[in-house]
Write an enzyme that holds these catalytic residues in place. Structure first.
Site, PDB file in Angstrom:
ATOM      1  N   GLU A   1      -9.383  42.284   2.256  1.00 25.89           N
ATOM      2  CA  GLU A   1      -8.319  41.507   1.782  1.00 25.89           C
ATOM      3  C   GLU A   1      -8.516  40.819   0.634  1.00 25.89           C
ATOM      4  O   GLU A   1      -7.736  40.645  -0.369  1.00 25.89           O
ATOM      5  CB  GLU A   1      -7.690  40.761   3.013  1.00 25.89           C
ATOM      6  CG  GLU A   1      -6.992  41.543   4.202  1.00 25.89           C
ATOM      7  CD  GLU A   1      -7.022  40.870   5.523  1.00 25.89           C
ATOM      8  OE1 GLU A   1      -6.482  41.376   6.328  1.00 25.89           O
ATOM      9  OE2 GLU A   1      -6.998  39.616   5.536  1.00 25.89           O
TER      10      GLU A   1
ATOM     11  N   ASN B   1       6.161  33.368   9.404  1.00 30.26           N
ATOM     12  CA  ASN B   1       5.282  32.546  10.526  1.00 30.26           C
ATOM     13  C   ASN B   1       4.327  31.780   9.401  1.00 30.26           C
ATOM     14  O   ASN B   1       3.152  31.335   9.896  1.00 30.26           O
ATOM     15  CB  ASN B   1       4.560  33.128  11.491  1.00 30.26           C
ATOM     16  CG  ASN B   1       3.698  34.703  11.052  1.00 30.26           C
ATOM     17  OD1 ASN B   1       3.767  34.718   9.826  1.00 30.26           O
ATOM     18  ND2 ASN B   1       3.176  35.086  12.217  1.00 30.26           N
TER      19      ASN B   1
ATOM     20  N   TYR C   1      -0.606  45.726   4.579  1.00 29.93           N
ATOM     21  CA  TYR C   1      -0.064  45.792   5.949  1.00 29.93           C
ATOM     22  C   TYR C   1      -0.214  47.277   6.395  1.00 29.93           C
ATOM     23  O   TYR C   1       0.449  47.613   7.554  1.00 29.93           O
ATOM     24  CB  TYR C   1       1.145  45.143   6.027  1.00 29.93           C
ATOM     25  CG  TYR C   1       1.197  43.416   6.207  1.00 29.93           C
ATOM     26  CD1 TYR C   1       0.338  43.032   7.224  1.00 29.93           C
ATOM     27  CD2 TYR C   1       1.842  43.013   5.335  1.00 29.93           C
ATOM     28  CE1 TYR C   1       0.354  41.445   7.184  1.00 29.93           C
ATOM     29  CE2 TYR C   1       1.746  41.520   5.363  1.00 29.93           C
ATOM     30  CZ  TYR C   1       0.896  40.792   6.110  1.00 29.93           C
ATOM     31  OH  TYR C   1       0.647  39.366   6.358  1.00 29.93           O
TER      32      TYR C   1
ATOM     33  N   HIS D   1      -0.897  33.658   6.516  1.00 37.35           N
ATOM     34  CA  HIS D   1      -1.723  35.022   6.978  1.00 37.35           C
ATOM     35  C   HIS D   1      -3.053  34.493   7.281  1.00 37.35           C
ATOM     36  O   HIS D   1      -3.489  33.345   6.487  1.00 37.35           O
ATOM     37  CB  HIS D   1      -1.752  35.979   6.027  1.00 37.35           C
ATOM     38  CG  HIS D   1      -2.779  37.054   6.167  1.00 37.35           C
ATOM     39  ND1 HIS D   1      -2.516  37.930   7.046  1.00 37.35           N
ATOM     40  CD2 HIS D   1      -4.089  37.274   5.719  1.00 37.35           C
ATOM     41  CE1 HIS D   1      -3.663  38.677   7.067  1.00 37.35           C
ATOM     42  NE2 HIS D   1      -4.396  38.440   6.416  1.00 37.35           N
TER      43      HIS D   1
ATOM     44  N   LYS E   1       2.662  32.322   3.115  1.00 37.33           N
ATOM     45  CA  LYS E   1       3.979  33.371   3.166  1.00 37.33           C
ATOM     46  C   LYS E   1       5.325  32.863   2.132  1.00 37.33           C
ATOM     47  O   LYS E   1       5.220  31.501   2.082  1.00 37.33           O
ATOM     48  CB  LYS E   1       4.158  33.980   4.267  1.00 37.33           C
ATOM     49  CG  LYS E   1       3.084  34.578   5.066  1.00 37.33           C
ATOM     50  CD  LYS E   1       3.440  35.123   6.306  1.00 37.33           C
ATOM     51  CE  LYS E   1       2.206  35.904   6.938  1.00 37.33           C
ATOM     52  NZ  LYS E   1       2.409  36.555   8.226  1.00 37.33           N
TER      53      LYS E   1
HETATM   54  P1  IDP Z   1      -1.238  38.108  12.629  1.00 32.71           P
HETATM   55  O1  IDP Z   1      -0.579  37.571  11.224  1.00 32.71           O
HETATM   56  O2  IDP Z   1      -0.890  36.732  13.450  1.00 32.71           O
HETATM   57  O3  IDP Z   1      -2.686  38.637  12.581  1.00 32.71           O
HETATM   58  P2  IDP Z   1      -0.292  40.807  13.134  1.00 32.71           P
HETATM   59  O4  IDP Z   1      -0.154  41.309  14.653  1.00 32.71           O
HETATM   60  O5  IDP Z   1      -1.394  41.041  12.480  1.00 32.71           O
HETATM   61  O6  IDP Z   1      -0.381  38.777  13.212  1.00 32.71           O
HETATM   62  O7  IDP Z   1       1.246  40.841  12.267  1.00 32.71           O
HETATM   63  C1  IDP Z   1       1.297  40.868  10.933  1.00 32.71           C
HETATM   64  C2  IDP Z   1       2.535  40.019  10.430  1.00 32.71           C
HETATM   65  O8  IDP Z   1       3.633  40.916  10.980  1.00 32.71           O
HETATM   66  C3  IDP Z   1       2.688  38.623  11.311  1.00 32.71           C
HETATM   67  O9  IDP Z   1       2.038  37.632  10.738  1.00 32.71           O
HETATM   68  C4  IDP Z   1       4.085  38.685  11.239  1.00 32.71           C
HETATM   69  O10 IDP Z   1       4.511  38.085  10.178  1.00 32.71           O
HETATM   70  C5  IDP Z   1       4.392  39.942  11.555  1.00 32.71           C
HETATM   71  N1  IDP Z   1       4.936  40.222  12.846  1.00 32.71           N
HETATM   72  C6  IDP Z   1       3.992  40.524  13.810  1.00 32.71           C
HETATM   73  N2  IDP Z   1       4.759  40.768  15.072  1.00 32.71           N
HETATM   74  C7  IDP Z   1       5.915  40.704  14.605  1.00 32.71           C
HETATM   75  C8  IDP Z   1       7.052  41.018  15.405  1.00 32.71           C
HETATM   76  O11 IDP Z   1       7.021  41.276  16.590  1.00 32.71           O
HETATM   77  N3  IDP Z   1       8.296  40.935  14.805  1.00 32.71           N
HETATM   78  C9  IDP Z   1       8.353  40.566  13.454  1.00 32.71           C
HETATM   79  N4  IDP Z   1       7.343  40.232  12.870  1.00 32.71           N
HETATM   80  C10 IDP Z   1       6.245  40.478  13.241  1.00 32.71           C
HETATM   81 MG    MG Z   2      -3.350  40.531  11.861  1.00 35.92          MG
END
Ligand code: IDP
Ligand code: MG
Length: 138
Positions: free
Chosen positions: A127, A113, A50, A116, A10
């Site tokens: 994807e 984070n 997304y 992905h 990212k």
């Molecule tokens: P993942 O990447 O671990 O699969 P997902 O729930 O699919 O997590 O969420 C996609 C992305 O959205 C996350 O990697 C993160 O960048 C962002 N995200 C998820 N939950 C939150 C939140 O509560 N606040 C802000 N960003 C979030």
């Molecule tokens: Mg996800």
């Protein structure tokens, strides 16, 4: 397709120069890189990628963040790729990510984070197709 997953490094992790170390952890983790490129996506493209999260409160911020700078997109191969890669990257929120995971080491927040990882074989395929043509994937 249970041997394939899709990842992105990212924008924050790319900008801070963590790409080499993250790729090293991926290769050390037993994954091989089937296709890879550096690119920038628009906010609209991030929105499409997304789309499953479009009703979530963080969706707009997430799409702005993912289009804020270059990313690395890659298709990875390994037996049990999806589950093993989710294990290697760790929990979405770095506060919950296990020691030794990519997110524990490089994620700055639940949003920024670092990486992905696909959550199912079906989504890995969707994807990978979003970013790579059949020709590029070999
Ligand atoms: P993942 O990447 O671990 O699969 P997902 O729930 O699919 O997590 O969420 C996609 C992305 O959205 C996350 O990697 C993160 O960048 C962002 N995200 C998820 N939950 C939150 C939140 O509560 N606040 C802000 N960003 C979030
Ligand atoms: Mg996800």
């Amino acid at each position: 397709m249970s041997n394939t997953t899709f990842t992105m490094i990212k924008p924050d992790a790319f900008a801070e120069g963590h790409t080499g170390k993250i790729l090293d952890m991926i290769i050390e983790g037993g994954f091989s890189i089937k296709a890879m490129k550096v690119l920038r996506i628009t906010k609209e493209q991030a929105g499409a990628f997304y789309a499953v999260h479009s009703e979530r409160p963080f969706y707009n911020d997430l799409c702005s963040y993912m289009s804020s700078g270059p990313i690395v997109a890659a298709v990875l191969e390994k037996d049990n790729a999806v589950a093993d890669f989710r294990k290697l990257i760790g929990a979405t929120n770095p506060a919950d990510a296990a020691e030794g995971t990519i997110r524990k080491r490089f994620a700055k927040s639940i949003e920024a984070n670092a990486v992905h990882g696909s959550d199912s074989d079906e989504n890995a395929q969707i994807e990978a197709n979003f970013y790579f043509s059949q020709l590029e994937r070999g």
